[in-house]
Design a protein around this motif. Structure first.
Motif, PDB file in Angstrom:
ATOM      1  N   ALA A  29      31.133  35.333  45.553  1.00  0.00           N
ATOM      2  CA  ALA A  29      30.837  35.739  44.178  1.00  0.00           C
ATOM      3  C   ALA A  29      31.661  36.955  43.783  1.00  0.00           C
ATOM      4  O   ALA A  29      32.216  37.012  42.674  1.00  0.00           O
ATOM      5  N   ALA A  30      31.762  37.930  44.685  1.00  0.00           N
ATOM      6  CA  ALA A  30      32.533  39.136  44.379  1.00  0.00           C
ATOM      7  C   ALA A  30      34.007  38.813  44.179  1.00  0.00           C
ATOM      8  O   ALA A  30      34.656  39.330  43.259  1.00  0.00           O
ATOM      9  N   ARG A  47      36.080  39.148  40.584  1.00  0.00           N
ATOM     10  CA  ARG A  47      37.344  39.914  40.508  1.00  0.00           C
ATOM     11  C   ARG A  47      38.451  39.061  39.900  1.00  0.00           C
ATOM     12  O   ARG A  47      39.215  39.522  39.041  1.00  0.00           O
ATOM     13  N   PHE A  48      38.539  37.813  40.336  1.00  0.00           N
ATOM     14  CA  PHE A  48      39.552  36.912  39.778  1.00  0.00           C
ATOM     15  C   PHE A  48      39.297  36.657  38.303  1.00  0.00           C
ATOM     16  O   PHE A  48      40.223  36.663  37.485  1.00  0.00           O
ATOM     17  N   ALA A  49      38.041  36.427  37.930  1.00  0.00           N
ATOM     18  CA  ALA A  49      37.695  36.146  36.531  1.00  0.00           C
ATOM     19  C   ALA A  49      38.046  37.325  35.633  1.00  0.00           C
ATOM     20  O   ALA A  49      38.499  37.136  34.489  1.00  0.00           O
ATOM     21  N   GLY A  50      37.868  38.540  36.135  1.00  0.00           N
ATOM     22  CA  GLY A  50      38.205  39.721  35.349  1.00  0.00           C
ATOM     23  C   GLY A  50      39.678  39.787  35.006  1.00  0.00           C
ATOM     24  O   GLY A  50      40.055  40.367  33.970  1.00  0.00           O
ATOM     25  N   GLN A  51      40.512  39.185  35.855  1.00  0.00           N
ATOM     26  CA  GLN A  51      41.954  39.153  35.593  1.00  0.00           C
ATOM     27  C   GLN A  51      42.356  37.933  34.767  1.00  0.00           C
ATOM     28  O   GLN A  51      43.288  37.988  33.976  1.00  0.00           O
ATOM     29  N   ALA A  52      41.635  36.813  34.939  1.00  0.00           N
ATOM     30  CA  ALA A  52      42.014  35.562  34.285  1.00  0.00           C
ATOM     31  C   ALA A  52      41.473  35.453  32.862  1.00  0.00           C
ATOM     32  O   ALA A  52      42.047  34.737  32.030  1.00  0.00           O
ATOM     33  N   ILE A  98      40.023  35.367  49.852  1.00  0.00           N
ATOM     34  CA  ILE A  98      39.426  34.041  49.694  1.00  0.00           C
ATOM     35  C   ILE A  98      40.270  33.263  48.686  1.00  0.00           C
ATOM     36  O   ILE A  98      40.594  33.785  47.614  1.00  0.00           O
ATOM     37  N   PRO A  99      40.652  32.013  49.000  1.00  0.00           N
ATOM     38  CA  PRO A  99      41.465  31.248  48.045  1.00  0.00           C
ATOM     39  C   PRO A  99      40.645  30.803  46.835  1.00  0.00           C
ATOM     40  O   PRO A  99      39.503  30.360  46.971  1.00  0.00           O
ATOM     41  N   VAL A 100      41.243  30.942  45.658  1.00  0.00           N
ATOM     42  CA  VAL A 100      40.648  30.435  44.423  1.00  0.00           C
ATOM     43  C   VAL A 100      41.508  29.267  43.948  1.00  0.00           C
ATOM     44  O   VAL A 100      42.732  29.394  43.823  1.00  0.00           O
ATOM     45  N   LEU A 101      40.868  28.128  43.708  1.00  0.00           N
ATOM     46  CA  LEU A 101      41.572  26.922  43.285  1.00  0.00           C
ATOM     47  C   LEU A 101      41.146  26.537  41.873  1.00  0.00           C
ATOM     48  O   LEU A 101      40.048  26.875  41.424  1.00  0.00           O
ATOM     49  N   ALA A 129      45.030  31.549  43.173  1.00  0.00           N
ATOM     50  CA  ALA A 129      45.258  32.927  43.644  1.00  0.00           C
ATOM     51  C   ALA A 129      44.452  33.167  44.912  1.00  0.00           C
ATOM     52  O   ALA A 129      43.523  32.414  45.239  1.00  0.00           O
ATOM     53  N   TRP A 130      44.825  34.231  45.609  1.00  0.00           N
ATOM     54  CA  TRP A 130      43.972  34.791  46.645  1.00  0.00           C
ATOM     55  C   TRP A 130      43.208  35.944  46.004  1.00  0.00           C
ATOM     56  O   TRP A 130      43.775  36.727  45.255  1.00  0.00           O
ATOM     57  N   SER A 131      41.933  36.045  46.289  1.00  0.00           N
ATOM     58  CA  SER A 131      41.137  37.125  45.708  1.00  0.00           C
ATOM     59  C   SER A 131      40.283  37.767  46.788  1.00  0.00           C
ATOM     60  O   SER A 131      39.697  37.078  47.622  1.00  0.00           O
ATOM     61  N   SER A 132      40.209  39.069  46.755  1.00  0.00           N
ATOM     62  CA  SER A 132      39.435  39.818  47.735  1.00  0.00           C
ATOM     63  C   SER A 132      38.059  40.136  47.170  1.00  0.00           C
ATOM     64  O   SER A 132      37.918  40.450  45.990  1.00  0.00           O
ATOM     65  N   PRO A 133      37.019  40.077  48.000  1.00  0.00           N
ATOM     66  CA  PRO A 133      35.704  40.483  47.528  1.00  0.00           C
ATOM     67  C   PRO A 133      35.567  41.985  47.340  1.00  0.00           C
ATOM     68  O   PRO A 133      34.581  42.453  46.765  1.00  0.00           O
ATOM     69  N   GLU A 134      36.541  42.742  47.813  1.00  0.00           N
ATOM     70  CA  GLU A 134      36.482  44.200  47.730  1.00  0.00           C
ATOM     71  C   GLU A 134      37.820  44.728  47.243  1.00  0.00           C
ATOM     72  O   GLU A 134      38.855  44.074  47.403  1.00  0.00           O
ATOM     73  N   PRO A 135      37.816  45.911  46.639  1.00  0.00           N
ATOM     74  CA  PRO A 135      39.101  46.518  46.309  1.00  0.00           C
ATOM     75  C   PRO A 135      39.955  46.708  47.544  1.00  0.00           C
ATOM     76  O   PRO A 135      39.434  46.869  48.657  1.00  0.00           O
TER      77      PRO A 135
END
Length: 485
Positions: free
Chosen positions: A212-213, A217-222, A458-461, A473-479
């Protein structure tokens, strides 16, 4: 005329009758003895629920089960005193509504597990060699399977259990039972935050809170100016949906102002015509100013939600993105008719994947070349050569390969010791020792003290309306650089 006092007297039967009656009782006793013995023999010889028989489960699994059987026979024939058994537990009913795993997913899980077995057994000085058995943990079978397992640990040389299905009630019960016996377990795709911290359990997949994290994070950029709403399945006993929904709520509350967050919407997938409720949810979303939907439910509910969004004029005229968890991989197969109308790309679906074919096919990925070779077509025992019509995009072959691979690595730590004295309790202790660090097909695997993997990315497809997957993208659950507590 007899007196009353004579009425209670019994006439002594003739000797011939006594002999006949005794013969009848003797014959009857012998028959009972035979029936009892036969029943006991049948019980003792009841077929094992731990199997490699090609016809044990659905016909769509016969080919891979036959391959497992052939490899097991080869190991037993050539190395009778040098093999150990890893048991793969899966919900073999193929009932997606109950377990979240259809037969395509189960087949890929079996293939990935068998791939790890094959490559281990072909290594030089590979002892202990790996025998692979399969057990059914569907809701109507798990208890008998676990009872059989507990009675056959020593005779079948079982050192670890892998697989374990999805985050549903039957899985929880299996884990609870095996934890009491400290039988080593390596769960391939369990993500629920509730199913952790069991003494003998380690997991390959990230927690739902991490998924979820990473997705937020990915959604905030997309999605510019994110205005999210959470849609959650309230099906009783589905730990995956519940913990994912809770994780979305908590994560979004930290990063999105309350005025821009829509009120959560829920449905119960167990009721008849739940798709009607989901359709009403889509209408509600399209009547708001939400531009992002965070879906916490099983993949089977997504088509109704996506169709509802795409058929609503307000949503069709504006961009809206749906973000979902890893169970979405159940929809990752090509279809002739679109699952929804994407309206020129305005309705998009993204999800966090446990693994993706990019891990083992892209030249730039950090997976070891030797591991990539297992999944390529350059070797006769590579995944593409063995299963040329199959896809790696749902990630299950990769994740289950890594689960067996990690179990093997833990067993190997005892390879120089006396295998006859090694049991699943010792393997469980090694798995939870904090010393397991493996370079797998899904990336680097480090198991923390709670038995969870430390996943940096974590991969996002993106899933297209026709069921194809596209790496996003690859997205991290943490900064970047943040330490996990």
């Amino acid at each position: 005329m007899s007196s009353i006092s004579d009425a209670g007297l019994q006439i002594e039967p003739a000797p011939a009758y006594v002999r006949r009656r005794r013969r009848r009782w003797t014959a009857l006793g012998a028959l009972v003895a035979v029936l009892v013995a036969t029943g006991l023999t049948f019980a003792l010889r009841a077929p094992s629920r731990l199997t490699d028989a090609s016809d044990a489960f659905d016909p769509s699994l016969a080919d891979i089960m036959e391959r497992i059987h052939a490899e097991n026979d080869n190991v037993i024939a050539k190395h009778p005193g040098e093999y150990v058994t890893i048991l793969l537990l899966l919900p073999m009913s193929g009932d997606v509504t109950e377990t979240g795993m259809g037969f395509d997913t189960i087949r890929h899980a079996l293939q990935g597990s068998h791939l790890a077995q094959l490559w281990r057994n072909r290594e030089q000085s590979a002892a202990p060699y790996i025998r692979l058995l399969v057990g059914n943990i569907s809701s109507d079978a798990w208890e008998d399977t676990v009872t059989d397992l507990e009675g056959r640990v020593r005779s079948e040389r079982i050192l670890a259990v892998t697989g374990l299905g999805n985050s549903v009630e039957a899985t929880r019960r299996v884990i609870d039972r095996l934890s009491k016996s400290k039988i080593a377990m390596v769960a391939a795709v369990i993500t629920s935050d509730e199913l952790q911290r069991h003494e003998a359990l380690v997991r390959m997949a990230p927690l739902n809170s991490d998924e979820a994290a990473a997705l937020v994070r990915f959604a905030g950029q997309a999605v510019p100016a994110l205005k999210p709403v959470v849609v959650m399945d309230t099906k009783p006993g589905d730990s995956y949906s519940r913990t994912l929904g809770e994780a979305y709520d908590k994560t979004l509350a930290r990063v999105v102002d309350a005025k821009r967050r829509g009120r959560p919407l829920t449905f119960d997938s167990t009721v008849n015509a739940s798709s009607t409720v989901i359709g009403n949810i889509a209408d509600t979303i399209c009547g708001s100013d939400a531009n992002a939907v965070f879906y916490a439910g099983r993949a089977r509910g997504l088509p109704a939600l996506l169709r509802g969004l795409s058929l609503s004029r307000p949503c069709a005229q504006r961009d809206i993105s749906v973000f979902a968890g890893d169970d979405t991989s159940e929809q990752a197969h090509l279809v002739q008719s679109p699952i929804w109308e994407d309206n020129g790309g305005r309705i998009r679906l993204y999800y966090t994947a446990l693994a993706h074919s990019a891990n083992v096919t892209d030249h730039g990925s950090r997976v070891l070349p030797a591991i990539k070779a297992r999944f390529g077509n350059g070797d006769e025992k590579g995944y593409v050569r063995l299963f040329p019509t199959e896809s790696l995009d749902d990630g299950h072959a990769i994740m289950h390969h890594d689960a067996v691979y990690v179990a093997i690595k833990a067993i190997d730590r005892y390879a120089k010791d006396d295998l006859a004295r090694l049991g699943p309790q010792e393997v469980a202790a090694m798995l939870r020792s904090g010393t397991i660090d493996v370079q797998g097909a899904g990336g680097d695997i480090t198991i923390d003290r709670d038995g969870n993997p430390l996943r940096r990315e974590i991969p996002v497809l993106r899933l297209t309306p026709y069921g194809a997957t596209v790496f996003a993208a690859w997205s991290s659950p943490e900064p970047a650089g943040a330490a996990r507590q």
